[in-house]
Design a protein around this motif. Structure first.
Motif, PDB file in Angstrom:
ATOM      1  N   LEU A 192       0.840  -1.195   0.000  1.00 16.90           N
ATOM      2  CA  LEU A 192       0.000   0.000   0.000  1.00 16.90           C
ATOM      3  C   LEU A 192       0.878   1.249   0.000  1.00 16.90           C
ATOM      4  CD1 LEU A 192      -2.459  -1.191   2.768  1.00 16.90           C
ATOM      5  CD2 LEU A 192      -2.964  -1.061   0.326  1.00 16.90           C
TER       6      LEU A 192
ATOM      7  N   GLU B 104       0.062   2.784   4.941  1.00 17.44           N
ATOM      8  CA  GLU B 104      -0.660   1.785   5.726  1.00 17.44           C
ATOM      9  C   GLU B 104      -1.893   2.373   6.394  1.00 17.44           C
ATOM     10  OE1 GLU B 104       1.927   0.025   8.507  1.00 17.44           O
ATOM     11  OE2 GLU B 104       3.116  -1.065   7.024  1.00 17.44           O
TER      12      GLU B 104
ATOM     13  N   THR C 280      -4.807  -3.061   6.149  1.00 16.40           N
ATOM     14  CA  THR C 280      -4.450  -1.691   6.490  1.00 16.40           C
ATOM     15  C   THR C 280      -4.521  -1.501   8.001  1.00 16.40           C
ATOM     16  OG1 THR C 280      -6.696  -0.761   6.509  1.00 16.40           O
ATOM     17  CG2 THR C 280      -5.607  -0.946   4.361  1.00 16.40           C
TER      18      THR C 280
END
Length: 607
Positions: free
Chosen positions: A9, A12, A218
């Motif tokens: 990602l 995060e 996440t």
């Protein structure tokens, strides 16, 4: 076979309203490595990539600290709740967090108190005394003054602790599918919850999964930080001598607002330069949304932005501001010195509301071209290469001539068009090139003088001048000339500033924010703004605030014979910014602050 090699990602920490686009590294059947998407409409070797986003929700919701949004809240300010301040701003992760932020937080209370007092509420009904307490609890029963905070998770739940939510599958968690594309934009309902991204190669004919599913989690979704809105402060139509013109609002015929803002180009927003800013708050995915929210929230009629990257102008700002009724003009920096990606080169962008103005003409000032002409004229041929290396810095200015649509009443020649000239520039940054800065400003002013001679037209000169009050560029702008004994003039290796007596202009320019310093009235707002002004220069204490530099380098100048300042966007308090070390921060996404002034056109007299 299509294979997923890696997924990660860009940040995060997901933020509400900020699109997330994961980085997905694929190996194609031919062995090639790519990050390009493989959609169902364009399969590769009979396979395409399928994506899904899930949100984990539990029986207990997590509150997030308003100061440190990556931290879970443990206490809540009762003063905020009772004065109807938005609930997310009432949460803090610790008593220390609350006390450290109090200087900034109390402004929310003061404004709410002011509004509530107008309706007959008493201060004692809102705020308790800020005292000592145990385990982060500050008693709500003590009378008196700064605030009450209690451990709690909601407005109606009393002093209930804000509990953490575990990640165990048996703790009441449920995974909900919230998206089926590669990108996802978190919503308010996702706050406090974890997201999971999954990707897998899928057979385009049968729809069956091919290979293993790759997933990544996440952190908890956090709300987009929302700084206290900046307000317009009336300056009561004080003229340039500090006198009040009580009839100006009636006698003038057009009111409009102008915003000037260096938004900090993404290419400059690096962790090396701004290590104190969280990486998620430095990401362009976050900053662009935060900047857009801020800019749109000012409702300016004319917007002058600096450090707008070419690709960001074309792909984001122009289309997004078009939705809000703005027409766009853009001039990117020249490229004699620039060596980066041409799509990422920055420039100046000017936007104006189509219902307020129409575009008449656009002028582009390239200081590189002016440097070439100058060296050809005054520098010996053998020295021109060295001279050009000093002068050519790729800086530019964008000048727009607009026609107002707000009418021509208030003048004895109603049929005459009301034009307005708006200059938007970004002057060279290097402090050891003071001669170049002054030369660039002088070159711009000479161009504006030519426009002024050809038309009876009010002028605005906006931008990042990279020059502090007291410097020769600021003096030339504000005073129409330079101090012949100024030490900056000693730095002139090319002789481009000689004679200094010729560094003059006839435009009656005044700095808009000097109106705060000239005001003689009293009141809470004006007193606060005066404390944020430098009495020695009549300019703000700062417009640029980083860890290494704090000072004023941005300005809005106007021609005082044709325009008057009606109100100004309030300045920010440095202490409130220092809670995040400096700018940029999660709340403010540039290292500069926005400047905004409301103007009125003075009535013109037939000549």
């Amino acid at each position: 076979m299509l294979t997923v090699l890696r997924v990660h990602l860009p940040s995060e920490i997901p933020i509400v309203g900020c699109e997330i686009t994961p980085y997905v590294l694929l190996r194609r059947p031919d062995g090639g490595i790519t990050t390009d998407d493989v959609p169902e409409a364009l399969p590769v070797d009979g396979c395409f990539m399928q994506y899904k986003w899930y949100c984990v929700q539990s029986d207990r919701r997590v509150a997030v600290c308003s100061v440190h949004p990556t931290e879970q809240a443990t206490i809540q300010c009762l003063g905020c709740l009772k004065s109807k301040i938005p609930v997310p701003k009432s949460y803090h992760c610790s008593a220390k967090c609350f006390t450290d932020a109090w200087q900034h937080h109390r402004v929310l209370h003061e404004r709410a108190l002011s509004a509530l007092n107008e309706n007959g509420n008493e201060e004692g009904e809102l705020f308790g005394r800020f005292g000592s307490g145990n385990a982060g609890v500050i008693s709500a029963s003590l009378p008196g003054s700064t605030s009450n905070i209690v451990q709690g998770s909601g407005v109606n739940n009393g002093p209930t602790p804000v509990h953490p939510t575990g990640m165990e599958k048996n703790s009441g968690e449920t995974w909900f599918e919230v998206g089926c594309s590669r990108t996802y934009t978190p919503m308010a309902d996702d706050i406090g919850h974890v997201l999971r991204f999954e990707c897998v190669a899928t057979d385009s004919e049968t729809g069956t999964i091919v290979g293993a599913t790759t997933s990544i989690m996440t952190s908890r979704v956090i709300p987009a930080p929302t700084p206290t809105p900046r307000r317009l402060i009336p300056v009561n139509s004080a003229d340039v001598m500090g006198h009040f013109d009580v009839d100006s609002r009636n006698s003038s015929f057009g009111t409009f607002t102008v915003l000037s803002y260096n938004i900090l180009a993404d290419t400059h927003a690096t962790s090396d330069a701004y290590s104190y800013c969280p990486t998620w708050a430095l990401s362009w995915a976050y900053r662009r949304q935060n900047l857009l929210r801020e800019i749109i929230g000012y409702h300016a009629d004319i917007i002058c932005l600096q450090e707008v990257q070419n690709n960001h102008f074309e792909e984001f700002f122009a289309p997004e501001l078009d939705k809000h009724g703005y027409q766009a003009l853009f001039k990117k920096r020249t490229t004699e010195v620039y060596t980066g990606n041409l799509q990422s080169i920055d420039g100046c962008a000017t936007f104006f509301r189509r219902d307020k103005f129409s575009h008449v003409k656009k002028y582009e000032v390239e200081f590189n071209k002016a440097a070439q002409s100058l060296t050809d004229a005054i520098i010996p041929a053998a020295q021109r290469k060295v001279a050009l290396s000093r002068l050519i810095k790729d800086n530019i200015a964008l000048i727009a001539v607009l026609e107002a649509k707000f009418g021509s009443h208030g003048t004895d020649n109603p049929s005459k068009r009301q034009l307005l000239c708006v200059a938007n520039t970004h002057i060279n940054v290097h402090q050891d090139l003071r001669d170049v800065k002054l030369w660039q400003v002088n070159t711009l002013l000479k161009g504006l003088e030519k426009i002024a001679v050809s038309a009876d037209i009010p002028m605005l000169v906006c931008g990042d001048f990279n020059s502090t009050p007291g410097s020769t560029p600021h003096g030339l702008l504000a005073m129409g000339k330079v101090d012949l004994l100024h030490p900056d003039l000693a730095i002139d290796p090319l002789g481009i500033l000689r004679p200094a007596s010729k560094l003059t202009h006839q435009l009656p320019l005044v700095s808009a924010y000097s109106s705060f310093a000239r005001m003689h009235g009293v009141g809470y707002d004006l007193d606060h703004q005066r404390r944020r002004m430098d009495p020695a220069t009549n300019e703000p204490l700062f417009t640029n605030c980083t860890r290494d530099f704090t000072g004023t380098i941005d300005y809005i100048f106007y021609t005082a014979d044709s325009l008057t300042v009606e109100s100004l966007l309030e300045l920010l308090d440095e202490d409130s910014l220092r809670k995040d070390t400096a700018l940029p921060s999660p709340e403010w996404s540039s290292d500069h602050i926005a400047l905004l002034a409301e103007f009125q056109c003075k009535p013109r007299v037939r000549r």
